[in-house]
Design a protein around this motif. Structure first.
Motif, mmCIF file in Angstrom:
data_model
loop_
_atom_site.group_PDB
_atom_site.id
_atom_site.type_symbol
_atom_site.label_atom_id
_atom_site.label_comp_id
_atom_site.label_asym_id
_atom_site.label_seq_id
_atom_site.Cartn_x
_atom_site.Cartn_y
_atom_site.Cartn_z
ATOM 1 N N ALA A 13 117.529 51.562 17.200
ATOM 2 C CA ALA A 13 117.614 50.911 15.901
ATOM 3 C C ALA A 13 118.055 51.906 14.824
ATOM 4 O O ALA A 13 117.309 52.786 14.444
ATOM 5 N N ASP A 14 119.312 51.769 14.382
ATOM 6 C CA ASP A 14 119.796 52.567 13.255
ATOM 7 C C ASP A 14 119.285 51.957 11.962
ATOM 8 O O ASP A 14 119.034 52.630 10.985
ATOM 9 N N VAL A 15 119.158 50.653 11.989
ATOM 10 C CA VAL A 15 118.615 49.931 10.848
ATOM 11 C C VAL A 15 117.096 50.075 10.921
ATOM 12 O O VAL A 15 116.518 50.003 11.984
ATOM 13 N N GLN A 16 116.467 50.311 9.784
ATOM 14 C CA GLN A 16 115.013 50.449 9.761
ATOM 15 C C GLN A 16 114.374 49.068 9.926
ATOM 16 O O GLN A 16 114.554 48.192 9.090
ATOM 17 N N LEU A 17 113.662 48.880 11.035
ATOM 18 C CA LEU A 17 112.971 47.616 11.293
ATOM 19 C C LEU A 17 111.478 47.875 11.377
ATOM 20 O O LEU A 17 111.021 48.642 12.225
ATOM 21 N N GLU A 18 110.740 47.239 10.483
ATOM 22 C CA GLU A 18 109.289 47.379 10.478
ATOM 23 C C GLU A 18 108.684 46.118 11.083
ATOM 24 O O GLU A 18 109.252 45.027 10.972
ATOM 25 N N GLY A 29 104.009 48.875 12.860
ATOM 26 C CA GLY A 29 104.795 50.069 13.142
ATOM 27 C C GLY A 29 106.273 49.847 12.916
ATOM 28 O O GLY A 29 106.692 48.886 12.272
ATOM 29 N N ARG A 30 107.065 50.749 13.500
ATOM 30 C CA ARG A 30 108.513 50.752 13.328
ATOM 31 C C ARG A 30 109.173 50.594 14.697
ATOM 32 O O ARG A 30 108.753 51.211 15.669
ATOM 33 N N ILE A 31 110.203 49.779 14.760
ATOM 34 C CA ILE A 31 110.909 49.577 16.018
ATOM 35 C C ILE A 31 111.791 50.780 16.322
ATOM 36 O O ILE A 31 112.552 51.226 15.475
ATOM 37 N N SER A 59 113.727 43.743 8.329
ATOM 38 C CA SER A 59 114.784 44.733 8.136
ATOM 39 C C SER A 59 114.757 45.223 6.698
ATOM 40 O O SER A 59 114.511 44.448 5.781
ATOM 41 N N GLU A 60 115.039 46.521 6.520
ATOM 42 C CA GLU A 60 115.056 47.077 5.157
ATOM 43 C C GLU A 60 116.244 46.547 4.373
ATOM 44 O O GLU A 60 116.266 46.597 3.159
ATOM 45 N N GLN A 61 117.251 46.030 5.083
ATOM 46 C CA GLN A 61 118.416 45.468 4.403
ATOM 47 C C GLN A 61 118.812 44.163 5.081
ATOM 48 O O GLN A 61 118.570 43.993 6.272
ATOM 49 N N LEU A 62 119.385 43.252 4.320
ATOM 50 C CA LEU A 62 119.874 42.010 4.913
ATOM 51 C C LEU A 62 121.078 42.315 5.789
ATOM 52 O O LEU A 62 121.963 43.059 5.388
ATOM 53 N N ILE A 63 121.099 41.748 6.979
ATOM 54 C CA ILE A 63 122.227 41.916 7.888
ATOM 55 C C ILE A 63 122.787 40.533 8.170
ATOM 56 O O ILE A 63 122.134 39.717 8.818
ATOM 57 N N ASP A 64 123.968 40.271 7.655
ATOM 58 C CA ASP A 64 124.569 38.936 7.766
ATOM 59 C C ASP A 64 123.560 37.845 7.403
ATOM 60 O O ASP A 64 123.438 36.842 8.097
ATOM 61 N N GLY A 65 122.803 38.083 6.354
ATOM 62 C CA GLY A 65 121.848 37.095 5.872
ATOM 63 C C GLY A 65 120.493 37.130 6.557
ATOM 64 O O GLY A 65 119.588 36.403 6.181
ATOM 65 N N VAL A 66 120.347 37.976 7.568
ATOM 66 C CA VAL A 66 119.068 38.052 8.289
ATOM 67 C C VAL A 66 118.230 39.196 7.726
ATOM 68 O O VAL A 66 118.672 40.343 7.716
ATOM 69 N N GLY A 67 117.029 38.870 7.263
ATOM 70 C CA GLY A 67 116.135 39.894 6.735
ATOM 71 C C GLY A 67 114.877 40.051 7.553
ATOM 72 O O GLY A 67 114.257 41.111 7.568
ATOM 73 N N GLU A 68 114.484 38.974 8.240
ATOM 74 C CA GLU A 68 113.302 39.076 9.088
ATOM 75 C C GLU A 68 113.333 38.043 10.203
ATOM 76 O O GLU A 68 114.032 37.042 10.112
ATOM 77 N N ILE A 69 112.593 38.345 11.255
ATOM 78 C CA ILE A 69 112.508 37.477 12.423
ATOM 79 C C ILE A 69 111.038 37.332 12.780
ATOM 80 O O ILE A 69 110.296 38.314 12.784
ATOM 81 N N THR A 70 110.616 36.106 13.053
ATOM 82 C CA THR A 70 109.236 35.855 13.464
ATOM 83 C C THR A 70 109.226 35.602 14.962
ATOM 84 O O THR A 70 110.051 34.845 15.481
ATOM 85 N N LEU A 71 108.293 36.258 15.667
ATOM 86 C CA LEU A 71 108.224 36.096 17.115
ATOM 87 C C LEU A 71 106.839 36.405 17.650
ATOM 88 O O LEU A 71 105.998 36.966 16.957
#
Length: 111
Positions: A13-18, A29-31, A59-71
């Motif tokens: 993960a280059d993008v910071q995902l918490e 934690g962090r992915i 995600s610390e930044q929106l990626i193509d409109g995606v900011g978070e995922i619930t799972l």
């Protein structure tokens, strides 16, 4: 877990995902790496193998409109970090709604 068992390639993960617990809001934690069926987490707190978590990947930044995922995810293994405070844990994604799966695909394309 050996690489032969992986169905999907892992992406560092280059993008910071918490990761946050969906119910308590606690930061888990962090992915460190992520695939379509699981992720490895570097956690601030010890996690137990076989622990089921419902969580938000943020995600610390929106990626193509995606900011978070619930799972929902199952902790397959956990081992303490070198400092004894943190831990590494491997999760298998077990519950992912269709729209969330689509959002995960968007994230994976950017990793």
């Amino acid at each position: 877990m050996n690489d032969e068992r992986r169905l999907h390639s892992r992406h560092n993960a280059d993008v910071q995902l918490e990761v946050f617990d969906l119910h308590s809001g606690q930061r888990l934690g962090r992915i460190v790496d992520l695939s379509a069926d699981g992720f490895m987490l570097f956690s601030d707190t010890p996690l137990a193998a076989d622990e089921l978590v419902e969580c938000r990947l943020v995600s610390e930044q929106l990626i193509d409109g995606v900011g978070e995922i619930t799972l929902g995810a199952d902790c397959l293994w956990s081992r303490p970090g070198a400092d004894g405070q943190h831990c590494w844990a491997g999760f298998h994604i077990i519950d992912l709604a269709e729209d969330q799966a689509a959002a995960l695909e968007v994230l994976l394309k950017h990793l």
